[in-house]
Design a protein around this motif. Structure first.
Motif, short mmCIF file in Angstrom:
data_model
loop_
_atom_site.label_atom_id
_atom_site.label_comp_id
_atom_site.label_asym_id
_atom_site.label_seq_id
_atom_site.Cartn_x
_atom_site.Cartn_y
_atom_site.Cartn_z
N MET A 206 32.38 44.34 34.68
CA MET A 206 33.67 43.97 35.04
C MET A 206 34.74 44.12 33.90
SD MET A 206 35.03 43.03 37.95
CE MET A 206 36.54 42.29 38.27
N ALA A 207 35.74 44.85 34.06
CA ALA A 207 37.04 44.88 33.00
C ALA A 207 37.83 43.91 33.46
CB ALA A 207 37.39 46.21 33.16
N ASP A 208 38.52 43.18 32.63
CA ASP A 208 39.80 42.40 32.60
C ASP A 208 41.05 43.39 32.92
OD1 ASP A 208 41.35 40.35 32.58
OD2 ASP A 208 41.19 39.67 30.71
N VAL A 209 41.20 43.14 34.07
CA VAL A 209 42.50 44.27 34.45
C VAL A 209 43.54 43.24 35.82
CG1 VAL A 209 43.15 46.26 35.84
CG2 VAL A 209 41.30 46.08 34.64
N THR A 210 44.54 43.51 35.26
CA THR A 210 45.65 42.52 35.93
C THR A 210 46.68 43.61 36.73
OG1 THR A 210 47.04 42.25 34.27
CG2 THR A 210 45.25 40.37 34.59
N TYR A 211 47.06 43.02 37.68
CA TYR A 211 48.38 43.26 38.58
C TYR A 211 49.15 42.40 38.91
CZ TYR A 211 50.90 45.66 42.34
OH TYR A 211 52.10 45.99 43.27
N ASN A 212 50.44 42.62 38.53
CA ASN A 212 51.50 41.43 38.52
C ASN A 212 50.82 40.14 37.93
OD1 ASN A 212 53.61 43.19 39.61
ND2 ASN A 212 52.96 42.55 41.60
N GLU B 138 47.95 38.94 38.07
CA GLU B 138 46.72 38.44 38.73
C GLU B 138 45.54 39.44 38.46
OE1 GLU B 138 45.54 36.68 43.03
OE2 GLU B 138 47.28 38.30 42.91
N ARG B 139 44.56 38.64 38.07
CA ARG B 139 43.28 39.58 38.00
C ARG B 139 42.74 40.33 39.20
NH1 ARG B 139 38.52 36.77 35.12
NH2 ARG B 139 38.08 39.11 34.53
N ILE B 140 42.54 41.55 39.04
CA ILE B 140 42.16 42.46 40.14
C ILE B 140 40.86 43.03 39.85
CG2 ILE B 140 44.56 42.52 41.01
CD1 ILE B 140 43.17 45.36 39.36
N TYR B 141 40.35 43.69 41.08
CA TYR B 141 39.14 44.60 41.16
C TYR B 141 39.85 45.98 41.54
CZ TYR B 141 34.60 46.78 42.38
OH TYR B 141 33.78 47.47 42.38
N ILE B 142 39.31 47.02 40.65
CA ILE B 142 39.67 48.41 41.19
C ILE B 142 38.77 49.07 42.12
CG2 ILE B 142 40.55 50.62 40.49
CD1 ILE B 142 41.27 49.56 37.87
N GLU B 143 38.82 48.98 43.48
CA GLU B 143 37.76 49.41 44.41
C GLU B 143 37.94 51.16 44.35
OE1 GLU B 143 38.48 49.43 48.70
OE2 GLU B 143 36.72 47.98 48.53
N GLN B 144 39.07 51.71 44.13
CA GLN B 144 39.29 53.15 44.41
C GLN B 144 40.26 53.77 43.58
OE1 GLN B 144 39.17 54.27 48.57
NE2 GLN B 144 39.96 56.30 48.12
N LEU C 141 40.77 39.15 42.44
CA LEU C 141 39.20 38.72 42.61
C LEU C 141 38.74 37.62 43.31
CD1 LEU C 141 38.53 38.73 38.67
CD2 LEU C 141 38.11 40.63 40.36
N GLY C 142 39.52 36.90 43.63
CA GLY C 142 39.05 35.74 44.83
C GLY C 142 39.35 36.22 46.09
N ASN C 143 39.98 37.34 46.70
CA ASN C 143 40.40 37.59 47.72
C ASN C 143 40.10 38.98 48.25
OD1 ASN C 143 41.29 37.73 50.45
ND2 ASN C 143 43.37 36.94 49.94
N PRO C 144 38.83 39.25 48.27
CA PRO C 144 38.51 41.02 48.70
C PRO C 144 38.97 41.47 49.98
CG PRO C 144 36.50 39.57 48.74
CD PRO C 144 37.66 38.69 48.25
N ASN C 145 39.77 40.58 50.78
CA ASN C 145 40.24 41.09 52.24
C ASN C 145 41.68 41.43 51.87
OD1 ASN C 145 37.96 40.84 53.55
ND2 ASN C 145 38.35 38.48 53.89
#
Length: 59
Positions: A15-21, A23-29, A42-46
């Motif tokens: 897991m890398a520490d990446v943000t968007y605006n 907020e920490r996010i996960y890059i899916e694709q 990170l806290g809201n995959p939906n």
């Protein structure tokens, strides 16, 4: 962030520490051709969003 790095992060099992605006996010694709990424907080995959790779920041 550039497309190559976003692709590396998305493919990595670490897991890398990446943000968007801020907020920490996960890059899916990553869509390299259009330089876009599907991400979610990170806290809201939906709550997936399609955003520009250049708007992502690695810390």
């Amino acid at each position: 962030m550039d497309v190559r790095r976003a692709r590396e992060i998305a493919a990595s099992p670490i897991m890398a520490d990446v943000t968007y605006n801020g907020e920490r996010i996960y890059i899916e694709q990553v869509d390299e051709q259009n330089e876009m990424a599907v991400v979610y907080p990170l806290g809201n995959p939906n709550h997936k969003q399609r955003v520009s790779v250049s708007s992502l920041h690695e810390h």
